[in-house]
Design a protein around this motif. Structure first.
Motif, mmCIF file in Angstrom:
data_model
loop_
_atom_site.group_PDB
_atom_site.id
_atom_site.type_symbol
_atom_site.label_atom_id
_atom_site.label_comp_id
_atom_site.label_asym_id
_atom_site.label_seq_id
_atom_site.Cartn_x
_atom_site.Cartn_y
_atom_site.Cartn_z
ATOM 1 N N LYS A 127 -21.339 -19.130 -28.923
ATOM 2 C CA LYS A 127 -20.275 -18.172 -29.251
ATOM 3 C C LYS A 127 -20.771 -17.241 -30.355
ATOM 4 N N ILE A 128 -21.288 -16.112 -29.927
ATOM 5 C CA ILE A 128 -21.934 -15.173 -30.851
ATOM 6 C C ILE A 128 -20.943 -14.591 -31.864
ATOM 7 N N SER A 129 -19.781 -14.171 -31.405
ATOM 8 C CA SER A 129 -18.834 -13.511 -32.322
ATOM 9 C C SER A 129 -18.404 -14.453 -33.444
ATOM 10 N N GLU A 130 -18.053 -15.703 -33.071
ATOM 11 C CA GLU A 130 -17.621 -16.681 -34.062
ATOM 12 C C GLU A 130 -18.737 -16.957 -35.069
ATOM 13 N N MET A 131 -19.971 -17.071 -34.541
ATOM 14 C CA MET A 131 -21.116 -17.408 -35.372
ATOM 15 C C MET A 131 -21.419 -16.295 -36.373
ATOM 16 N N LEU A 132 -21.481 -15.064 -35.888
ATOM 17 C CA LEU A 132 -21.848 -13.944 -36.756
ATOM 18 C C LEU A 132 -20.743 -13.602 -37.754
ATOM 19 N N ALA A 133 -19.497 -13.980 -37.416
ATOM 20 C CA ALA A 133 -18.378 -13.650 -38.310
ATOM 21 C C ALA A 133 -18.492 -14.365 -39.658
ATOM 22 N N THR A 134 -19.324 -15.432 -39.712
ATOM 23 C CA THR A 134 -19.470 -16.167 -40.973
ATOM 24 C C THR A 134 -20.435 -15.471 -41.925
ATOM 25 N N ILE A 135 -21.120 -14.433 -41.439
ATOM 26 C CA ILE A 135 -22.177 -13.790 -42.234
ATOM 27 C C ILE A 135 -21.594 -12.699 -43.129
ATOM 28 N N GLU A 136 -22.036 -12.687 -44.377
ATOM 29 C CA GLU A 136 -21.513 -11.785 -45.404
ATOM 30 C C GLU A 136 -21.660 -10.293 -45.046
ATOM 31 N N GLY A 137 -22.830 -9.919 -44.521
ATOM 32 C CA GLY A 137 -23.107 -8.496 -44.290
ATOM 33 C C GLY A 137 -22.360 -7.876 -43.124
ATOM 34 N N VAL A 138 -21.621 -8.692 -42.386
ATOM 35 C CA VAL A 138 -20.939 -8.177 -41.195
ATOM 36 C C VAL A 138 -19.628 -7.504 -41.592
ATOM 37 N N ALA A 139 -19.415 -6.275 -41.084
ATOM 38 C CA ALA A 139 -18.198 -5.540 -41.426
ATOM 39 C C ALA A 139 -17.103 -5.750 -40.393
ATOM 40 N N TYR A 140 -17.490 -5.788 -39.138
ATOM 41 C CA TYR A 140 -16.449 -5.839 -38.106
ATOM 42 C C TYR A 140 -16.980 -6.508 -36.851
ATOM 43 N N ILE A 141 -16.245 -7.498 -36.368
ATOM 44 C CA ILE A 141 -16.588 -8.148 -35.097
ATOM 45 C C ILE A 141 -15.317 -8.342 -34.293
ATOM 46 N N GLU A 142 -15.324 -7.882 -33.072
ATOM 47 C CA GLU A 142 -14.181 -8.138 -32.190
ATOM 48 C C GLU A 142 -14.700 -8.482 -30.803
ATOM 49 N N ARG A 143 -14.011 -9.448 -30.153
ATOM 50 C CA ARG A 143 -14.343 -9.753 -28.759
ATOM 51 C C ARG A 143 -13.251 -9.154 -27.883
ATOM 52 N N VAL A 144 -13.695 -8.339 -26.942
ATOM 53 C CA VAL A 144 -12.750 -7.657 -26.051
ATOM 54 C C VAL A 144 -13.127 -7.955 -24.604
ATOM 55 N N SER A 145 -12.290 -7.482 -23.689
ATOM 56 C CA SER A 145 -12.569 -7.665 -22.271
ATOM 57 C C SER A 145 -12.215 -6.370 -21.548
ATOM 58 N N VAL A 146 -12.664 -6.240 -20.306
ATOM 59 C CA VAL A 146 -12.341 -5.027 -19.548
ATOM 60 C C VAL A 146 -11.781 -5.396 -18.165
ATOM 61 N N HIS A 147 -11.017 -6.513 -18.109
ATOM 62 C CA HIS A 147 -10.582 -6.966 -16.791
ATOM 63 C C HIS A 147 -9.307 -6.305 -16.284
ATOM 64 N N ASP A 148 -8.657 -5.473 -17.074
ATOM 65 C CA ASP A 148 -7.539 -4.664 -16.563
ATOM 66 C C ASP A 148 -7.372 -3.438 -17.477
ATOM 67 N N PRO A 149 -6.543 -2.464 -17.053
ATOM 68 C CA PRO A 149 -6.431 -1.231 -17.854
ATOM 69 C C PRO A 149 -5.961 -1.477 -19.288
ATOM 70 N N LYS A 150 -5.093 -2.460 -19.482
ATOM 71 C CA LYS A 150 -4.619 -2.757 -20.841
ATOM 72 C C LYS A 150 -5.786 -3.166 -21.747
ATOM 73 N N HIS A 151 -6.621 -4.073 -21.240
ATOM 74 C CA HIS A 151 -7.760 -4.518 -22.033
ATOM 75 C C HIS A 151 -8.820 -3.433 -22.155
ATOM 76 N N TYR A 152 -8.892 -2.566 -21.156
ATOM 77 C CA TYR A 152 -9.797 -1.408 -21.228
ATOM 78 C C TYR A 152 -9.466 -0.569 -22.464
ATOM 79 N N LEU A 153 -8.162 -0.281 -22.640
ATOM 80 C CA LEU A 153 -7.745 0.561 -23.763
ATOM 81 C C LEU A 153 -7.970 -0.150 -25.098
ATOM 82 N N LYS A 154 -7.747 -1.485 -25.111
ATOM 83 C CA LYS A 154 -7.993 -2.255 -26.333
ATOM 84 C C LYS A 154 -9.478 -2.221 -26.695
ATOM 85 N N ALA A 155 -10.320 -2.362 -25.666
ATOM 86 C CA ALA A 155 -11.769 -2.362 -25.880
ATOM 87 C C ALA A 155 -12.217 -1.009 -26.422
#
Lengths: 253, 72
Positions: free
Chosen positions: A162-190
């Motif tokens: 789980k890359i996002s969870e792992m990297l989120a623990t690192i100090e230098g990281v500003a922003y991490i989000e996991r998104v999906s593109v399986h429908d138009p709603k998630h497309y817009l979120k992504a």
């Protein structure tokens, strides 16, 4: 004839070259999102992409901006060099899970740890696509691939990483989000998430990564529509969507 | 009176069918009798008058085949 306005058309952020991806592959959707985000933020002329190895190896031909192609897994290292020499440009890498989560995991972790001001677009489809559907570090428990024909045995090969969870623990990281593109709603979120990541890079906040949970209809052995359903039913419970780190405006995590 | 108009760049279509699946009005179909140069069945609109111009089809198209205009 009534007056019309354009609601949606091909983004200027992509070239006219037809994409090399298989029918129904979500790589095309993620390409559009990146192109649209660069155009919306008016940074297309300043953007430099770094293509990875795998299906997305030709992405430098599709993004309508300058681009480099990195050796397998080394996209974050190459992006580091480009960003340090050209700090006013917007530098992003476009990598799959075989590239980023396997051979390139060291480069990715260290780039994040140094807080390199780059944006990583990480397309996670739980399989090696171009090489013929082998098991990836992100393959699900029990998932059948050409190198795990009875399904992934987690006792023998470990659990999906789980890359996002792992990297989120690192100090230098500003922003991490996991998104999906399986429908138009998630497309817009992504799209919103990718724009935010580029905005953070513009504001020199640090390392940003957007993980896009994606499909690989051909190597999963499914029709594109069924692959989208499998993604939402099987992949999202293992790779939950959401913001894993956001330094925000006040630089607090 | 339709609220939207769709335009298809048929030669770029790979016949994946995602637009057909995500159309809330169910007015898109894969034309089994027509192939493009690459050999894929192209997508057509069965009842253009029912289009609401939501552009869901265009958003979900991986190959940027579809352009959507909204009628004011």
């Amino acid at each position: 004839m009534a007056e019309t306005t354009v609601k949606y058309e091909k983004t200027k952020g992509l070239t006219d070259k037809p994409l090399s991806y298989c029918p129904g592959c979500t790589h095309g959707i993620v390409h559009k999102l990146v192109g649209e985000a660069l155009v919306d933020l008016d940074i297309l002329d300043k953007a430099i992409g770094v293509a990875s190895v795998g299906c997305s190896v030709f992405s430098y031909e599709f993004f309508n901006c300058d681009a480099q192609q990195a050796p397998h897994g080394r996209a974050c290292a190459e992006a580091t060099g480009i960003k340090r020499v050209l700090p006013d440009n917007i530098v992003f890498t476009y990598q799959g899970d075989g590239d980023l989560a396997s051979i390139g995991i060291a480069e990715t972790i260290h780039a994040a740890n140094r807080g390199e001001n780059i944006t990583v677009i990480f397309v996670n489809n739980a399989i090696y696509g171009m090489t013929g559907g082998q098991m990836a570090p992100t393959s699900l428990k029990g998932q059948k691939t050409t190198t795990s024909q009875d399904g992934r045995d987690t006792d023998w090969t470990g659990n999906p990483i789980k890359i996002s969870e792992m990297l989120a623990t690192i100090e230098g990281v500003a922003y991490i989000e996991r998104v999906s593109v399986h429908d138009p709603k998630h497309y817009l979120k992504a799209k919103k998430a990718i724009k935010k990541a580029f905005q953070y890079q513009k504001e020199k906040k640090g390392f940003t990564l957007i993980e896009v949970v994606s499909t690989c209809p051909v190597n999963w052995g499914m029709k594109p529509v069924d692959a989208m359903k499998w993604l939402s039913k099987e992949m999202i419970p293992v790779f939950p969507l959401g913001v894993y780190k956001d330094k925000g405006d006040n630089h607090e995590s | 009176m339709p609220k939207g108009i769709t335009y298809f760049d048929h030669e770029k279509c790979k016949g994946c069918g995602l637009c057909v699946e995500y159309c809330p009005q169910n007015i898109l179909y894969q034309d089994k009798k027509t192939l493009n140069e690459s050999g894929y069945n192209i997508v057509s609109v069965s009842e253009p008058d029912k289009c609401i111009g939501c552009a869901f089809c265009a958003m979900m198209c991986p190959d940027s085949v579809i352009k959507v205009e909204v009628i004011k």
